[in-house]
Design an enzyme around this catalytic site. Structure first.
Site, short mmCIF file in Angstrom:
data_model
loop_
_atom_site.label_atom_id
_atom_site.label_comp_id
_atom_site.label_asym_id
_atom_site.label_seq_id
_atom_site.Cartn_x
_atom_site.Cartn_y
_atom_site.Cartn_z
CB ALA A 1 -8.87 6.00 0.47
CG HIS B 1 -1.99 -1.00 1.19
ND1 HIS B 1 -3.24 -0.74 0.67
CD2 HIS B 1 -2.00 -2.30 1.57
CE1 HIS B 1 -3.97 -1.84 0.75
NE2 HIS B 1 -3.25 -2.80 1.28
N GLY C 1 -7.13 4.26 -7.62
CA GLY C 1 -8.56 4.51 -7.79
C GLY C 1 -9.25 4.84 -6.48
CD GLU C 2 -8.69 0.78 -2.89
OE1 GLU C 2 -9.08 -0.37 -3.15
OE2 GLU C 2 -7.66 1.02 -2.23
CD GLN C 3 -4.00 7.10 -1.65
OE1 GLN C 3 -3.65 8.28 -1.64
NE2 GLN C 3 -3.19 6.11 -1.31
#
Length: 165
Positions: A115, A61, A80-82
């Site tokens: 996130a 990560h 993508g999550e962030q």
């Protein structure tokens, strides 16, 4: 039925939670009748996690607020999550960067948070709150964040329609 060839299954599982023991345990139970069963098996295999497994997973990560470097499914998912945190904010981003440095000094690992579904401000607030945790308490919070990330990633990597994300 989620019937994926073993190499592809293991690659997707590793992207969801980069812990070799967990990947082996979840892969051994395949095929799964549906995503819900896979997610339940993933949660079960990830409860509990050892401190060594936490460190193994965190190595996959990037720091929150920083661009993921390199290639691969896990890094693409992290990016993508962030990206869902919203527009950059110089003040909040600086607070997260400072908090990351303090966190790493205090706990010896990268700050880990789900996130997805959070704003930059929420991440910054949560980072400040978690800096007050005792080391054992923080390790447990980080492990729960890993489980939440894993569940979201399994749903992304094994969509109900069968098309991998």
């Amino acid at each position: 039925m989620l019937d994926v060839p073993d190499p592809e299954l293991r690659e997707r599982l590793t992207a969801a939670l980069g812990i070799a023991r967990w990947v082996d345990e979840v892969a051994a139970q395949a095929p799964y009748p549906d995503v819900a069963t896979l997610v339940a098996a993933g949660r079960s295999a990830a409860t509990p996690l050892s401190d060594a497994e936490l460190d193994e997973a965190v190595a996959h990560h990037p720091r929150i607020g920083e661009r993921a470097e390199g290639t691969g499914t896990a890094l693409r998912l992290s990016a993508g999550e962030q990206s869902g945190l919203g527009r950059a904010d110089e003040g909040v981003d600086a607070a997260i960067a400072r908090g990351n440095a303090v966190y790493e000094e205090r706990f010896g690992r990268v700050f880990l948070i789900r996130a997805a579904g959070r704003t930059r401000e929420e991440v910054a607030d949560e980072l400040q709150r978690r800096l007050t945790n005792a080391p054992e308490e923080e390790a447990e919070e980080a492990k729960e964040q890993l489980r939440q990330i894993m569940e979201l990633r399994l749903r992304t990597l094994f969509p109900e329609d069968g098309a991998a994300a």
